[in-house]
Design a protein around this motif. Structure first.
Motif, PDB file in Angstrom:
ATOM      1  N   LYS A   6      -3.413 -21.715 -21.474  1.00 40.27           N
ATOM      2  CA  LYS A   6      -4.270 -23.037 -21.647  1.00 40.27           C
ATOM      3  C   LYS A   6      -3.967 -23.587 -22.822  1.00 40.27           C
ATOM      4  CE  LYS A   6      -7.965 -22.032 -18.744  1.00 40.27           C
ATOM      5  NZ  LYS A   6      -9.504 -21.552 -18.870  1.00 40.27           N
ATOM      6  N   ARG A  58     -11.698 -18.879 -10.448  1.00 40.02           N
ATOM      7  CA  ARG A  58     -11.551 -20.189  -9.733  1.00 40.02           C
ATOM      8  C   ARG A  58      -9.661 -20.334  -9.768  1.00 40.02           C
ATOM      9  NH1 ARG A  58     -16.082 -23.154 -13.135  1.00 40.02           N
ATOM     10  NH2 ARG A  58     -17.787 -21.644 -12.367  1.00 40.02           N
ATOM     11  N   ASP A  76     -10.105 -27.355 -17.573  1.00 37.29           N
ATOM     12  CA  ASP A  76     -10.048 -26.236 -18.515  1.00 37.29           C
ATOM     13  C   ASP A  76     -11.073 -25.324 -18.032  1.00 37.29           C
ATOM     14  OD1 ASP A  76      -9.028 -24.909 -20.764  1.00 37.29           O
ATOM     15  OD2 ASP A  76     -10.791 -25.469 -22.058  1.00 37.29           O
ATOM     16  N   LYS A  77     -11.952 -25.565 -17.352  1.00 36.76           N
ATOM     17  CA  LYS A  77     -12.856 -24.542 -16.796  1.00 36.76           C
ATOM     18  C   LYS A  77     -12.251 -23.873 -15.720  1.00 36.76           C
ATOM     19  CE  LYS A  77     -16.948 -27.830 -18.108  1.00 36.76           C
ATOM     20  NZ  LYS A  77     -18.043 -28.290 -17.501  1.00 36.76           N
ATOM     21  N   ASN A 134      -9.737 -20.802 -14.016  1.00 40.16           N
ATOM     22  CA  ASN A 134      -9.067 -19.640 -14.592  1.00 40.16           C
ATOM     23  C   ASN A 134      -7.588 -20.200 -14.226  1.00 40.16           C
ATOM     24  OD1 ASN A 134     -11.772 -18.448 -13.339  1.00 40.16           O
ATOM     25  ND2 ASN A 134     -11.391 -17.525 -15.068  1.00 40.16           N
ATOM     26  N   LYS A 139     -16.694 -25.986  -9.156  1.00 40.34           N
ATOM     27  CA  LYS A 139     -17.386 -25.595 -10.113  1.00 40.34           C
ATOM     28  C   LYS A 139     -18.674 -24.772 -10.065  1.00 40.34           C
ATOM     29  CE  LYS A 139     -20.233 -29.668  -9.664  1.00 40.34           C
ATOM     30  NZ  LYS A 139     -20.774 -31.221 -10.421  1.00 40.34           N
ATOM     31  N   ALA A 181     -11.115 -28.945  -9.520  1.00 37.00           N
ATOM     32  CA  ALA A 181     -11.892 -28.240 -10.501  1.00 37.00           C
ATOM     33  C   ALA A 181     -13.317 -28.333 -10.436  1.00 37.00           C
ATOM     34  CB  ALA A 181     -11.304 -28.609 -12.056  1.00 37.00           C
ATOM     35  N   LYS A 182     -13.499 -29.881 -10.052  1.00 39.80           N
ATOM     36  CA  LYS A 182     -14.980 -30.247  -9.740  1.00 39.80           C
ATOM     37  C   LYS A 182     -15.522 -29.375  -8.307  1.00 39.80           C
ATOM     38  CE  LYS A 182     -14.714 -34.618 -12.042  1.00 39.80           C
ATOM     39  NZ  LYS A 182     -14.480 -35.943 -11.782  1.00 39.80           N
ATOM     40  N   SER A 216      -8.275 -32.262 -11.562  1.00 42.39           N
ATOM     41  CA  SER A 216      -9.752 -32.458 -11.977  1.00 42.39           C
ATOM     42  C   SER A 216     -10.623 -32.516 -10.964  1.00 42.39           C
ATOM     43  CB  SER A 216      -9.839 -33.777 -12.855  1.00 42.39           C
ATOM     44  OG  SER A 216     -11.195 -34.063 -13.172  1.00 42.39           O
ATOM     45  N   LYS A 218     -10.933 -31.496 -20.133  1.00 45.99           N
ATOM     46  CA  LYS A 218     -11.810 -30.507 -20.130  1.00 45.99           C
ATOM     47  C   LYS A 218     -12.355 -29.938 -18.853  1.00 45.99           C
ATOM     48  CE  LYS A 218     -13.834 -32.237 -24.373  1.00 45.99           C
ATOM     49  NZ  LYS A 218     -15.007 -33.083 -25.068  1.00 45.99           N
ATOM     50  N   SER A 219     -12.569 -30.824 -17.524  1.00 46.47           N
ATOM     51  CA  SER A 219     -12.887 -30.168 -16.426  1.00 46.47           C
ATOM     52  C   SER A 219     -11.886 -29.217 -15.969  1.00 46.47           C
ATOM     53  CB  SER A 219     -13.024 -31.598 -15.387  1.00 46.47           C
ATOM     54  OG  SER A 219     -11.664 -32.205 -15.308  1.00 46.47           O
TER      55      SER A 219
END
Length: 304
Positions: free
Chosen positions: A255, A222, A278-279, A281, A216, A212-213, A209, A275-276
């Motif tokens: 996913k 990504r 999941d963004k 790739n 973003k 991922a942030k 997570s 959710k974070s």
């Protein structure tokens, strides 16, 4: 890393007895800018070379470069430094000074003395390995045919920016998981401990997570590369992928399939963490063996 033609004594690929390695490393260091200017500069080599002969603390910690030399894999940690951070025998002008500071083998030291406790030394080593892993991954990707465009070490916004083998643009964040603090304590004091699977899973997901942030704001693809140390691998493999240590390797998880199974197995894991992630790739789970070789074990998002 076998494809890179580096002309330096550090490329020696022969096991050396640990009691002979300090003297041998000293000789190599005199001719190797990766060691002399980055990993083992003058300000720490004098102390390390004397006290490395017996190891440091109860856990007998030794400099990473010394252990690598003894097992014939020093070239694996010096090659990316030669390739990305040096121009000839000098540091590149665009190398980040902070990055160079983080790559010094001073994780063993505190105020230039061996005074810190075992746990603190272990924590500093994890930070050190996190930086080194970024360069190891860049070299590994290049050996797979990727083109490295930029690195955080050279002032880039992300750990690695690269083009894949099919010319897709990627920003990449690398996260390292070694032996965590409680697990390290069980090694150093000889006591067995049990670990809650939910805590292990949450820890790994939080790593993903956070990565991922950091990605973003990137407008192209990504990728998160999660590098797991060989010693930490078995318990993480069992917890995340529900397989025995000797289960079949390399799998791809779309996913939707991966997260559906995950939510059913670990209902207490916060949905906002998932959710974070999941963004992103793609996410690759990489196992790092004791000789610093990297192997892709799982793709848990979208396969390339």
């Amino acid at each position: 890393m076998e494809n890179f033609d580096i002309k330096c004594l550090c490329q020696l690929r022969k096991n050396i007895e640990i009691n002979e390695a300090v003297e041998k490393l000293s000789i190599i260091r005199q001719k190797c800018s990766a060691l002399q200017k980055v990993l083992l500069p003058d300000d720490i080599w004098g102390i390390l070379s004397q006290l490395s002969k017996s190891g440091v603390g109860k856990s007998r910690h030794l400099p990473l470069s010394l252990n690598a030399l003894s097992q014939g894999s020093l070239y694996k940690i010096t090659t990316p430094i030669h390739r990305y951070l040096l121009k000839g025998n000098e540091l590149r002008e665009d190398v980040s000074p902070n990055y160079i500071a983080d790559l010094k083998e001073n994780w063993l030291l505190k105020d230039n003395q061996f005074r810190q406790n075992e746990k603190r030394r272990h924590q500093r080593f994890k930070h050190y390995m996190g930086k080194l892993c970024e360069l190891l991954c860049a070299c590994w990707l290049e050996s797979l045919g990727w083109k490295i465009v930029n690195l955080e070490a050279l002032g880039g916004a992300y750990d690695i920016e690269a083009h894949s083998t099919i010319a897709k643009k990627y920003a990449i964040e690398v996260k390292y998981i070694g032996i965590e603090d409680e697990m390290f304590n069980s090694f150093s004091d000889g006591r067995a401990r049990c670990y809650d699977e939910n805590d292990i899973v949450k820890f790994v997901l939080c790593k993903l997570s956070n990565a991922a942030k950091q990605l973003k704001n990137y407008n192209w693809r990504r990728l998160i590369i999660l590098v797991i140390d060989d010693i930490a691998w078995p318990r993480i493999k069992c917890s995340i992928f529900d397989e025995g240590v000797n289960g079949s390797y390399y799998k791809e998880y779309p996913k939707s399939e991966f997260f559906k199974e995950f939510k059913n197995k670990y209902p207490k894991i916060e949905s906002k963490i998932i959710k974070s992630i999941d963004k992103v790739n793609d996410c690759w789970i990489i196992r790092m063996n004791g000789d610093f070789s990297l192997k892709k074990e799982y793709v848990i998002f979208n396969a390339l």
